[in-house]
Design a protein around this motif. Structure first.
Motif, PDB file in Angstrom:
ATOM      1  N   SER A 147      42.233   1.315  32.816  1.00 46.37           N
ATOM      2  CA  SER A 147      42.407   0.219  33.775  1.00 46.37           C
ATOM      3  C   SER A 147      43.437  -0.774  33.256  1.00 46.37           C
ATOM      4  CB  SER A 147      41.067  -0.469  34.023  1.00 46.37           C
ATOM      5  OG  SER A 147      40.390  -0.675  32.797  1.00 46.37           O
ATOM      6  N   PHE A 148      44.525  -0.245  32.658  1.00 44.95           N
ATOM      7  CA  PHE A 148      45.594  -1.126  32.181  1.00 44.95           C
ATOM      8  C   PHE A 148      46.933  -0.470  32.466  1.00 44.95           C
ATOM      9  CE2 PHE A 148      43.819   1.345  28.640  1.00 44.95           C
ATOM     10  CZ  PHE A 148      44.915   2.114  28.278  1.00 44.95           C
ATOM     11  N   PRO A 149      48.002  -1.281  32.575  1.00 44.18           N
ATOM     12  CA  PRO A 149      49.322  -0.686  32.808  1.00 44.18           C
ATOM     13  C   PRO A 149      49.800   0.047  31.554  1.00 44.18           C
ATOM     14  CG  PRO A 149      49.488  -3.079  32.583  1.00 44.18           C
ATOM     15  CD  PRO A 149      48.041  -2.754  32.561  1.00 44.18           C
ATOM     16  N   PHE A 172      45.462  -7.488  29.224  1.00 41.28           N
ATOM     17  CA  PHE A 172      45.600  -6.038  29.072  1.00 41.28           C
ATOM     18  C   PHE A 172      44.614  -5.293  29.961  1.00 41.28           C
ATOM     19  CE2 PHE A 172      44.422  -2.157  26.624  1.00 41.28           C
ATOM     20  CZ  PHE A 172      45.616  -1.487  26.796  1.00 41.28           C
ATOM     21  N   ASP A 173      43.325  -5.633  29.908  1.00 39.33           N
ATOM     22  CA  ASP A 173      42.310  -4.831  30.583  1.00 39.33           C
ATOM     23  C   ASP A 173      41.117  -5.730  30.915  1.00 39.33           C
ATOM     24  OD1 ASP A 173      40.439  -2.996  31.406  1.00 39.33           O
ATOM     25  OD2 ASP A 173      40.839  -1.564  29.803  1.00 39.33           O
ATOM     26  N   HIS A 233      58.027  -4.246  21.502  1.00 41.34           N
ATOM     27  CA  HIS A 233      56.823  -3.718  22.123  1.00 41.34           C
ATOM     28  C   HIS A 233      55.571  -4.357  21.546  1.00 41.34           C
ATOM     29  CE1 HIS A 233      59.427  -1.030  24.177  1.00 41.34           C
ATOM     30  NE2 HIS A 233      59.911  -0.582  23.035  1.00 41.34           N
ATOM     31  N   SER A 234      55.656  -5.664  21.311  1.00 41.98           N
ATOM     32  CA  SER A 234      54.436  -6.398  20.967  1.00 41.98           C
ATOM     33  C   SER A 234      54.510  -7.754  21.652  1.00 41.98           C
ATOM     34  CB  SER A 234      54.310  -6.564  19.454  1.00 41.98           C
ATOM     35  OG  SER A 234      55.162  -7.609  19.017  1.00 41.98           O
ATOM     36  N   LEU A 235      53.342  -8.260  22.009  1.00 39.78           N
ATOM     37  CA  LEU A 235      53.278  -9.527  22.733  1.00 39.78           C
ATOM     38  C   LEU A 235      53.875 -10.665  21.895  1.00 39.78           C
ATOM     39  CD1 LEU A 235      52.121  -9.642  25.525  1.00 39.78           C
ATOM     40  CD2 LEU A 235      50.003 -10.551  24.600  1.00 39.78           C
ATOM     41  N   ARG A 286      52.973   3.111  20.410  1.00 43.80           N
ATOM     42  CA  ARG A 286      52.803   2.295  21.603  1.00 43.80           C
ATOM     43  C   ARG A 286      51.852   3.028  22.548  1.00 43.80           C
ATOM     44  NH1 ARG A 286      56.661   1.740  25.409  1.00 43.80           N
ATOM     45  NH2 ARG A 286      57.916   3.207  24.229  1.00 43.80           N
ATOM     46  N   ILE A 287      50.969   2.287  23.219  1.00 46.39           N
ATOM     47  CA  ILE A 287      49.947   2.917  24.055  1.00 46.39           C
ATOM     48  C   ILE A 287      50.594   3.780  25.147  1.00 46.39           C
ATOM     49  CG2 ILE A 287      49.634   1.032  25.744  1.00 46.39           C
ATOM     50  CD1 ILE A 287      46.763   2.943  24.133  1.00 46.39           C
ATOM     51  N   PHE A 302      37.481  -4.104  30.723  1.00 44.06           N
ATOM     52  CA  PHE A 302      36.963  -3.905  29.374  1.00 44.06           C
ATOM     53  C   PHE A 302      36.625  -5.239  28.715  1.00 44.06           C
ATOM     54  CE2 PHE A 302      37.031  -2.909  24.858  1.00 44.06           C
ATOM     55  CZ  PHE A 302      36.246  -1.774  24.832  1.00 44.06           C
ATOM     56  N   MET A 352      40.430  -4.159  20.208  1.00 44.58           N
ATOM     57  CA  MET A 352      39.814  -4.901  21.307  1.00 44.58           C
ATOM     58  C   MET A 352      38.358  -4.511  21.515  1.00 44.58           C
ATOM     59  SD  MET A 352      42.324  -5.461  24.452  1.00 44.58           S
ATOM     60  CE  MET A 352      43.938  -5.825  23.863  1.00 44.58           C
ATOM     61  N   GLN A 393      45.965  -2.095  18.105  1.00 41.66           N
ATOM     62  CA  GLN A 393      45.519  -3.327  18.764  1.00 41.66           C
ATOM     63  C   GLN A 393      44.555  -3.039  19.914  1.00 41.66           C
ATOM     64  OE1 GLN A 393      49.585  -4.811  19.378  1.00 41.66           O
ATOM     65  NE2 GLN A 393      48.834  -6.801  18.721  1.00 41.66           N
ATOM     66  N   VAL A 394      44.821  -1.948  20.634  1.00 46.87           N
ATOM     67  CA  VAL A 394      43.933  -1.574  21.735  1.00 46.87           C
ATOM     68  C   VAL A 394      42.545  -1.267  21.193  1.00 46.87           C
ATOM     69  CG1 VAL A 394      43.470   0.167  23.496  1.00 46.87           C
ATOM     70  CG2 VAL A 394      45.778  -0.711  23.210  1.00 46.87           C
ATOM     71  N   ASP A 454      52.729   0.613  30.502  1.00 47.38           N
ATOM     72  CA  ASP A 454      53.910   0.061  29.836  1.00 47.38           C
ATOM     73  C   ASP A 454      53.615  -1.261  29.116  1.00 47.38           C
ATOM     74  OD1 ASP A 454      53.524  -1.505  32.024  1.00 47.38           O
ATOM     75  OD2 ASP A 454      55.564  -1.423  32.759  1.00 47.38           O
ATOM     76  N   PHE A 455      52.346  -1.595  28.952  1.00 46.43           N
ATOM     77  CA  PHE A 455      51.985  -2.852  28.282  1.00 46.43           C
ATOM     78  C   PHE A 455      52.449  -2.814  26.826  1.00 46.43           C
ATOM     79  CE2 PHE A 455      49.465  -6.251  26.590  1.00 46.43           C
ATOM     80  CZ  PHE A 455      49.214  -7.088  27.661  1.00 46.43           C
ATOM     81  N   PRO A 456      53.082  -3.913  26.348  1.00 41.35           N
ATOM     82  CA  PRO A 456      53.602  -3.905  24.977  1.00 41.35           C
ATOM     83  C   PRO A 456      52.486  -4.083  23.947  1.00 41.35           C
ATOM     84  CG  PRO A 456      54.033  -6.019  25.991  1.00 41.35           C
ATOM     85  CD  PRO A 456      53.391  -5.173  27.046  1.00 41.35           C
ATOM     86  N   ILE A 457      51.838  -2.997  23.582  1.00 40.00           N
ATOM     87  CA  ILE A 457      50.711  -3.106  22.659  1.00 40.00           C
ATOM     88  C   ILE A 457      50.577  -1.799  21.883  1.00 40.00           C
ATOM     89  CG2 ILE A 457      48.976  -2.279  24.309  1.00 40.00           C
ATOM     90  CD1 ILE A 457      47.115  -4.466  23.225  1.00 40.00           C
TER      91      ILE A 457
END
Lengths: 302, 252
Positions: free
Chosen positions: B94-96, A182-183, A237-239, B145-146, A186, B109, B105-106, B98-101
């Motif tokens: 610094s992330f896309p 993801f990042d 939309h989840s991993l 969704r983010i 970070f 992290m 959850q973000v 469209d990331f499925p998250i």
């Protein structure tokens, strides 16, 4: 091929698809090699669902392609020295994953050029070895395009062990893999050893490539690695959800490909890829239409 | 809310101490002999022109870059040792997108590096993530969704991610660059509240706007040109940006 002697070709060509599939099911009960092939496809699907999801969301399909193709070097060398080609493939895949990972981390500016070069160099080494190995020239086609009907039963255990390794590694370090996918910046700030987990992820891609080479061959691997996860990404939309759906889709494509290709005696690998590709295109069009429809509804709702 | 006296109950050790720091990217020298000391409880605004080295200085303090000369101590440790005690809010995610998250959850992290390395998220991490979202008044976004957030919502979520790790220092890089002014005021009011328990270092190009909130302004253009506790006047701005900057008064 074995089944040519059992099943006359001209009859199956005239039957409809339903008959071809039912013929496949009755043959499945009789022939152990078909059962082995089906199991091999299902085992490969686990890798393609779990790791393919990372490949798609991290956008490393090009690197995965590089790893897959340079594996030919290891397979060729293994044949030449009389070692099990699958073991050679595994070693070559991991070596190539580490090399490609190092290129990406150290020479960022020429990443694509160097990965493209490693891709071709690996294949060139493999072809030279195969050319110098007496009597093995026919195997080249099955390395490149796979031959799921020729998977020996003992290799199912090898594939199952690789799957187990993949699942355990991802389950134990799920948060770290999620974070570096993801990042990266970070993740680094939170003390995650980003370089280590990045290289580990590429090694897992390498293991998955070896699993899939059994089924579709190293040229077609990239499609089975990315398409099921990409289709899943259209709807969830989840991993975790992507991994589950991609695994199920992978199982569906390999089984369906095997079933459809059996009657008309088509090569199984390319049939699977065409099914996966066709479903991807339809799904992309459908999900695009769905998004537009939702946007239109929202805009006109008030 | 102009002056925040350094909190007396915290240790007198500087939160961030930068001594004689210089840094170059290849040929171009970005930072030259920078000295900066931030005491616990301060709210420091770091201002300066584009390419003046603000983001580079932040990256050095965060331990993402190594200085060529000079020394940085964060909470008495090296930047890399102290990184987990800092909450960082980047300028650009610094992330896309469209990331499925999900948002939750973000934010969770931000808890990485706390507790065991192995396995999935624990209940304690989920609770901390929800607390952080609540603190930035974005708990209602937890399941979103983010990629579906607006600029202002995303900024709050990134702030929550930084807070979830229970930091002692908060570092923000242009936190309001992509949001409108009403939201900007909200974000700064929130930061003022957080400053009651956290040391804050904030990068901005909008010197006049932040001077109403921060306890001190540090001006950076390759080297630290002003470093005062007084209000910034036209003279320092001319010194920093050159003479043709129009001063626009902000009233809050």
């Amino acid at each position: 091929m074995l089944k040519k002697s059992i099943q006359p070709k001209n009859i199956t060509y005239r039957t409809g698809r339903g008959l071809i599939m039912s013929e496949f099911f009755s043959a499945l009960g009789q022939h152990a090699f078909l059962q082995t092939a089906l199991l091999a496809g299902l085992l490969a699907s686990i890798g393609c669902g779990v790791i393919g999801t990372f490949v798609v969301v991290k956008r490393i399909a090009f690197m995965a392609g590089g790893i897959a193709h340079s594996v030919l070097g290891g397979m060729g060398a293994a044949l030449y020295y009389g070692v099990d080609p699958l073991l050679g493939a595994l070693l070559a895949a991991i070596l190539s994953a580490l090399l490609i990972g190092a290129v990406r981390l150290l020479w960022k500016t020429q990443e694509d050029t160097l990965i493209g070069a490693l891709w071709a160099i690996g294949m060139a080494i493999g072809i030279l070895f195969i050319a110098k190995t007496p009597g093995y020239a026919t195997d080249l086609m099955s390395f490149l395009f796979g031959n799921i009907l020729l998977v020996p039963t003992r290799e199912l255990w090898f594939m199952a062990a690789l799957d187990l390794g993949l699942i355990l590694t991802v389950a134990l370090f799920y948060r770290q893999f999620l974070a570096i996918t993801f990042d990266e910046e970070f993740a680094r700030l939170r003390g995650v050893p980003v370089t280590f987990f990045y290289l580990l992820l590429l090694c897992l891609v390498a293991v998955t490539v070896v699993l899939l080479i059994q089924v579709v061959g190293l040229i077609l691997v990239i499609a089975l690695l990315t398409l099921p996860a990409a289709i899943a990404g259209h709807y969830v939309h989840s991993l975790g959800g992507m991994m589950l759906i991609a695994t199920l889709l992978g199982g569906l494509f390999t089984s369906l490909g095997l079933g459809v290709s059996y009657g008309p005696d088509l090569p199984a690998g390319p049939t699977m890829i065409l099914i996966a590709g066709g479903v991807y295109v339809l799904s992309a069009l459908f999900s695009h239409a769905l998004t537009r429809r939702r946007a239109w509804r929202r805009a006109t709702a008030v | 809310m102009t002056e925040h006296a350094p909190m007396s109950n915290l240790s007198s050790k500087p939160a961030i101490q930068v001594q004689n720091l210089s840094f170059s990217y290849g040929e171009s020298r970005v930072l030259e002999h920078v000295d900066l000391t931030i005491t616990p409880g301060e709210f420091v605004g770091l201002v300066g022109p584009n390419a003046g080295g603000k983001s580079t200085l932040l990256k050095l303090i965060l331990g993402l870059l190594e200085p060529q000369t000079g020394q940085i101590r964060v909470l008495g440790q090296t930047p890399r040792q102290a990184a987990r005690r800092i909450g960082y809010v980047p300028q650009f995610p610094s992330f896309p997108r469209d990331f499925p998250i999900s948002v939750e959850q973000v934010v969770a992290m931000g808890r990485l590096g706390i507790g065991s390395m192995l396995g999935w998220q624990r209940a304690a991490d989920r609770d901390a993530a929800r607390r952080a979202l609540n603190e930035v008044e974005a708990l209602d976004l937890a399941r979103r969704r983010i990629g579906s957030l607006s600029g202002g919502q995303l900024q709050r979520v990134l702030l929550a991610r930084a807070l979830a790790g229970e930091p002692e220092i908060l570092i923000l890089d242009e936190p309001t660059a992509n949001i409108d002014q009403r939201v900007e005021t909200d974000v700064f009011d929130l930061l003022a509240t957080l400053n009651q328990r956290l040391t804050i270092l904030l990068v901005s190009h909008d010197i006049a706007f932040i001077s109403g909130y921060v306890s001190r302004v540090a001006c950076l253009n390759r080297t630290l040109t002003c470093h005062g506790t007084d209000a910034v006047d036209g003279e320092t701005i001319r010194e920093l940006y050159g003479s043709h900057v129009r001063l626009v008064a902000h009233h809050h």
